[in-house]
Design a protein around this motif. Structure first.
Motif, PDB file in Angstrom:
ATOM      1  N   ASP A  68      12.479 164.952 -57.191  1.00 11.50           N
ATOM      2  CA  ASP A  68      12.067 163.714 -57.540  1.00 11.50           C
ATOM      3  C   ASP A  68      12.543 163.823 -58.983  1.00 11.50           C
ATOM      4  N   GLY A  69      13.892 163.098 -59.313  1.00 17.54           N
ATOM      5  CA  GLY A  69      13.935 163.022 -60.971  1.00 17.54           C
ATOM      6  C   GLY A  69      15.078 162.865 -61.377  1.00 17.54           C
ATOM      7  N   HIS A  70      16.306 162.966 -60.275  1.00 20.25           N
ATOM      8  CA  HIS A  70      17.710 163.047 -60.473  1.00 20.25           C
ATOM      9  C   HIS A  70      18.309 162.493 -61.255  1.00 20.25           C
ATOM     10  N   VAL A  71      18.098 161.102 -61.846  1.00 20.23           N
ATOM     11  CA  VAL A  71      18.651 160.523 -63.141  1.00 20.23           C
ATOM     12  C   VAL A  71      17.474 160.651 -64.359  1.00 20.23           C
ATOM     13  N   ARG A  72      16.541 161.183 -64.100  1.00 18.39           N
ATOM     14  CA  ARG A  72      16.504 161.921 -65.317  1.00 18.39           C
ATOM     15  C   ARG A  72      16.881 163.329 -66.136  1.00 18.39           C
ATOM     16  N   LEU A  73      16.756 164.501 -64.930  1.00 21.78           N
ATOM     17  CA  LEU A  73      17.894 165.084 -65.393  1.00 21.78           C
ATOM     18  C   LEU A  73      19.436 164.749 -65.579  1.00 21.78           C
ATOM     19  N   CYS A  74      20.282 164.162 -65.512  1.00 18.57           N
ATOM     20  CA  CYS A  74      21.255 163.168 -65.500  1.00 18.57           C
ATOM     21  C   CYS A  74      21.109 163.471 -67.122  1.00 18.57           C
ATOM     22  N   ALA A  75      19.895 162.315 -67.837  1.00 25.70           N
ATOM     23  CA  ALA A  75      20.126 162.136 -69.195  1.00 25.70           C
ATOM     24  C   ALA A  75      19.260 162.950 -70.485  1.00 25.70           C
ATOM     25  N   LEU A  76      18.801 164.696 -68.870  1.00 24.39           N
ATOM     26  CA  LEU A  76      18.400 165.330 -69.739  1.00 24.39           C
ATOM     27  C   LEU A  76      20.062 166.307 -70.329  1.00 24.39           C
ATOM     28  N   HIS A  77      20.209 166.208 -69.130  1.00 24.21           N
ATOM     29  CA  HIS A  77      21.721 167.014 -69.218  1.00 24.21           C
ATOM     30  C   HIS A  77      22.776 166.303 -70.225  1.00 24.21           C
ATOM     31  N   GLU A  78      22.689 165.017 -70.815  1.00 26.22           N
ATOM     32  CA  GLU A  78      23.025 164.293 -71.327  1.00 26.22           C
ATOM     33  C   GLU A  78      23.173 164.763 -73.177  1.00 26.22           C
ATOM     34  N   LEU A  79      21.790 164.768 -73.055  1.00 24.32           N
ATOM     35  CA  LEU A  79      20.842 164.914 -74.397  1.00 24.32           C
ATOM     36  C   LEU A  79      21.059 166.450 -75.090  1.00 24.32           C
ATOM     37  N   GLU A  80      21.299 167.317 -74.076  1.00 26.89           N
ATOM     38  CA  GLU A  80      21.549 168.831 -74.695  1.00 26.89           C
ATOM     39  C   GLU A  80      20.123 169.284 -74.103  1.00 26.89           C
TER      40      GLU A  80
END
Length: 293
Positions: A68-80
């Motif tokens: 659970d948290g796929h959108v959060r993980l994508c945002a974390l990757h984008e924020l490095e």
């Protein structure tokens, strides 16, 4: 008595983001969606609030499957982000993520914003964290100004536009409750419906005692007709409300009686042959699962 096993390890764990494997593919256009922009802005401004939920792939590789948290993980990757706090699931088969999610109601959001501002968070920072215009924060902060407690109580668990209160607060408390009851019963809590009810409200039920500006294209005759129809609708609503309990009881008793009646093969056969229309209606009543049907 057997002990209940924990679904997650008691303590969260810091996991490298490159060790987390998504369990599903993200939809196209996610990076430009409003939800993603809000989550990304929130993480950037105040950090990650809700940890990701993961399960280890095995005991040796160090990789984890994201539950659970796929959108959060994508945002974390984008924020490095190089690592993230995670809840480690002990059994990923026994829990269905987001199957019973409770959305934050508009009034709950109002209380949270007021509490945050009282604790020193500026409206500008809230707007940036939620990725909304600061005017939206002001509307949500002042959502219940001029709204009577009874009307607010009816809207406690509902989601609606903050612009609705702009029309409701122009009415006197009794009229506010009437209009909110109508909107809730019709499941139509929208700005246009609230505006229509304001236009159909008699002068004596308005706070300032004067009509709001007419909408373009609406004649005085149409407004008068709307007032009469709204008055009739309110009368019908009150009548239904008074007899609802008795009607439900009678329907439950009728359903039970007809169920027993159709269980009798002789009666059922007779109705099929001699009164097929009546038999069909009886079947519909018996198969009804809820009163709404």
């Amino acid at each position: 008595m057997n002990k209940v096993s924990l679904g997650f390890l008691p303590e969260p764990l810091i996991v490298p983001t490159d060790k987390i494997l998504p369990s599903r593919k993200m939809p196209e256009g996610l990076a430009t969606s409003r939800k993603f922009v809000q989550i990304r802005s929130s993480i950037e401004e105040v950090g990650l609030i809700e940890p990701l939920s993961v399960a280890p792939t095995d005991g040796k590789s160090g990789f984890y499957v994201l539950l659970d948290g796929h959108v959060r993980l994508c945002a974390l990757h984008e924020l490095e982000y190089s690592e993230v706090c995670c809840l480690i699931a002990t059994d990923d088969e026994s829990y269905t993520y987001n199957s019973r999610i409770n959305r934050l109601s508009t009034i709950q959001e109002h209380y949270m914003i007021r509490r945050a501002i009282e604790r020193g968070v500026t409206p500008e920072r809230l707007a940036k964290a939620l990725s909304v215009d600061i005017s939206q924060i002001s509307k949500k902060m002042n959502l219940l100004d001029g709204i009577c407690p009874e009307a607010a109580e009816l809207l406690t668990d509902r989601q609606f536009s903050a612009d609705i209160s702009r029309f409701i607060r122009k009415m006197k408390p009794t009229r506010q409750v009437e209009c909110v009851e109508l909107m809730v019963s019709a499941n139509n809590i929208t700005v246009s419906y609230a505006e229509a009810m304001l236009l159909a409200t008699p002068l004596t039920m308005l706070v300032e005692g004067k009509k709001p500006a007419k909408r373009a294209g609406m004649t005085q005759e149409q407004i008068g007709k709307m007032e009469r129809e709204m008055s009739n609708l309110q009368g019908q609503y009150k009548t239904v409300e008074q007899t609802y309990g008795q009607d439900v009881l009678q329907l439950v008793l009728a359903k039970g009686y007809l169920s027993k009646l159709l269980e009798n093969k002789a009666v059922s056969r007779y109705l099929k042959q001699r009164q097929p229309e009546v038999f069909s209606e009886f079947e519909v009543i018996v198969q009804t699962v809820s009163i709404d049907q």
